[in-house]
Write a protein that holds these residues in place. Sequence first.
Motif, short mmCIF file in Angstrom:
data_model
loop_
_atom_site.label_atom_id
_atom_site.label_comp_id
_atom_site.label_asym_id
_atom_site.label_seq_id
_atom_site.Cartn_x
_atom_site.Cartn_y
_atom_site.Cartn_z
N ARG A 194 0.66 -1.24 -0.09
CA ARG A 194 0.09 0.10 0.04
C ARG A 194 0.83 1.27 0.07
O ARG A 194 0.69 2.35 -0.53
N ARG A 195 2.02 1.09 0.68
CA ARG A 195 2.91 2.39 0.80
C ARG A 195 3.41 2.56 -0.73
O ARG A 195 3.52 3.56 -1.18
N LEU A 196 4.08 1.55 -1.26
CA LEU A 196 4.45 1.88 -2.78
C LEU A 196 3.47 2.03 -3.58
O LEU A 196 3.57 3.10 -4.61
N LEU A 197 2.04 1.71 -3.53
CA LEU A 197 1.08 2.05 -4.48
C LEU A 197 0.74 3.57 -4.08
O LEU A 197 0.65 4.07 -5.16
N ALA A 198 0.94 3.81 -2.98
CA ALA A 198 0.45 5.30 -2.56
C ALA A 198 1.66 6.29 -3.24
O ALA A 198 1.12 7.30 -3.69
N GLU A 199 2.67 5.71 -2.95
CA GLU A 199 3.79 6.67 -3.58
C GLU A 199 3.54 6.87 -5.20
O GLU A 199 3.72 7.94 -5.82
N GLY A 200 3.23 5.73 -5.89
CA GLY A 200 3.27 5.78 -7.32
C GLY A 200 2.00 6.62 -7.65
O GLY A 200 1.84 7.48 -8.64
N MET A 201 0.99 6.67 -6.84
CA MET A 201 0.00 7.47 -7.23
C MET A 201 0.21 8.84 -7.02
O MET A 201 -0.24 9.83 -7.71
N ARG A 202 0.78 9.29 -6.05
CA ARG A 202 1.12 10.66 -5.52
C ARG A 202 2.16 11.17 -6.77
O ARG A 202 2.00 12.25 -7.01
N GLN A 203 3.04 10.30 -7.48
CA GLN A 203 3.81 10.55 -8.52
C GLN A 203 3.03 10.89 -9.82
O GLN A 203 3.66 11.20 -10.77
N GLY A 204 1.79 10.56 -9.93
CA GLY A 204 1.08 10.78 -11.08
C GLY A 204 0.43 9.49 -11.88
O GLY A 204 -0.15 9.62 -12.88
N ALA A 205 0.68 8.33 -11.17
CA ALA A 205 -0.30 7.09 -12.02
C ALA A 205 -1.69 7.24 -11.77
O ALA A 205 -2.21 8.04 -10.81
N PHE A 206 -2.31 6.69 -12.79
CA PHE A 206 -3.82 6.92 -12.95
C PHE A 206 -4.55 5.72 -12.07
O PHE A 206 -5.76 6.09 -12.04
N GLY A 207 -3.79 4.72 -11.76
CA GLY A 207 -4.37 3.58 -10.98
C GLY A 207 -3.64 2.57 -10.83
O GLY A 207 -2.41 2.83 -10.81
N LEU A 208 -4.17 1.26 -10.62
CA LEU A 208 -3.57 -0.07 -10.48
C LEU A 208 -3.98 -0.87 -11.34
O LEU A 208 -5.23 -0.86 -11.56
N SER A 209 -3.10 -1.63 -11.83
CA SER A 209 -3.54 -2.60 -12.86
C SER A 209 -3.17 -3.99 -12.00
O SER A 209 -1.98 -4.02 -11.56
N THR A 210 -3.81 -4.87 -12.37
CA THR A 210 -3.66 -6.39 -11.91
C THR A 210 -3.65 -7.35 -12.98
O THR A 210 -4.26 -7.09 -14.06
N GLY A 211 -2.85 -8.30 -12.67
CA GLY A 211 -2.66 -9.54 -13.83
C GLY A 211 -3.01 -10.83 -12.93
O GLY A 211 -2.04 -11.44 -12.51
N LEU A 212 -4.13 -11.41 -13.00
CA LEU A 212 -4.35 -12.40 -11.97
C LEU A 212 -4.33 -13.65 -12.67
O LEU A 212 -4.71 -14.55 -11.97
#
Length: 525
Positions: free
Chosen positions: A166-184
């Motif tokens: 969650r910390r890595l994801l939040a960092e990426g979102m703060r840096q400009g990512a539009f969301g999360l991709s998953t490949g299940l």
Amino acid sequence: MSALVIRGASIADGSGAPAFLGDVRVRDGRIVEITRPGRLDGPGIDATGLVLAPGFVDMHSHSEARLTDPGFTAKSRQGVTCEVVGQDGLSFAPLDESTSDGVRELITGWHGSDVPAFPTVADYLAHFDTGSRANVAYLVPHGNIRAMAVGFDARRATPGELDAMRRLLAEGMRQGAFGLSTGLTYVPGMYADAAELTALCQTVASFGGFHDTHHRSYGAGALEAYAEMIEISRRSGCPLHLAHATMNFPPNRGRAPDLLALLDSALIEGLDLTFDTYPYLAGSTTLAALLPSWVASGGPSAILERLADPGLREKIAADLEVAGSDGCHGVPVDWDTIEVAGVAGDGQSWAVGRTIASLAAERGRPAFEVFTGLLRDDLLGTTIRQHVGDEDNVRAIMRHQAHTAGSDGLYPGAKPHPRAYGTFPRYLGHYVRELGVLSLEDCVAHLSGRPAHRLGLRDRGLVWTGHVADLVLFDPDTVADTATYDEPFGAPKGIPYVFVNGVAVVEDGRDTGELPGRALRHVPR
């Protein structure tokens, strides 16, 4: 070019409204004026007989390793001006020293080898800011952050590991990512349970992003897999985008109405849901993706070790050919449908363009032995085309109000899927002009305004005054894809002009080699 007038075009503005004749003035990268024909003077283009549309948005792209190359023309020739990358839970950022090699090995078949990795999303976006064939919207890949926090093993994340993700994801979102991709159905994302995905989607929702998912099955368990993603959206409050939302394999022939009923129910409930498809029957992935998930635990080196174990190979064969592995979407593999598209090593080029079944017959060997031999000899770098689609499903799904387009094109190999070179003109030529599945204006909205809205791009995706001049001019009478399964590199016809940020990347049918695209950055709410 700082100023330009496009005269006499039929303007399909991306909203789905009826097209109208008009002139458009572009200055300093933006649309500054739209009038009736004949009202604007100055240097320009005679667009009589052409349609002016917003540049197309590829909602599911694997072009990130090529977009900074001036010679990469596959997408700009189709009218694509924005690409959504970081798909299927695996890409080139964020990565650390302990995971970089493993992740890049997993996606060699998608991108080729020797592609650099980046420690943060910010670093990767800065890479595109140096110049790109198209604008770039990035998604934080779940597989990357899971590999960094958990590794490549088949197990649940601990609470501490989930917090790290969650910390890595939040960092990426703060840096400009539009969301999360998953490949299940890919390592390591396939090992995440619904609780992990829900927690991560809550983080995405807190930044105003969306979850873009390649879910767990497009075959025997397809409806259940779609339903799981909808439930995660419901519980997390996170908007949902379903990647290549197909109903494939024999068990799903003619079942598009079942999927659409599920989606409509979610939309009526008030969930924020969109999806993309490509206008072809075959799918495309890596040969290794067919393996059962237990084989993939531990990453590429562990896969190769298991493939070398005779006892384990027998179990893998039973899972693939009898039970239906989760890697093959719960359906027993039909080797006649698995065609080799590309190989990483020259020593395996003999297999390209052939099905596993035909190779096995030619060599007098079981198909499974040909399959495992290719995986071992090509170090998991083999890509395939998987002929498992249904035309009635394709047509029904693309008509839906929540539909957008995604090429899902892979570029390595001698016989890549033609969707990498033909998705967008195929919609306009085959499905609009030839079959009438969509009206021209509605199709343009599917390809531009609707995906721009999903991304929250308030000044792109429409031919409106004040919007950025991401534009395409095409001939509605001749626009067509020429890429085929036999000749997959064919350039589209009938798309003479494409502009990215007001700069021509295709001019009078010729590529300009310009790199006017930049990284787009989502602004967290």
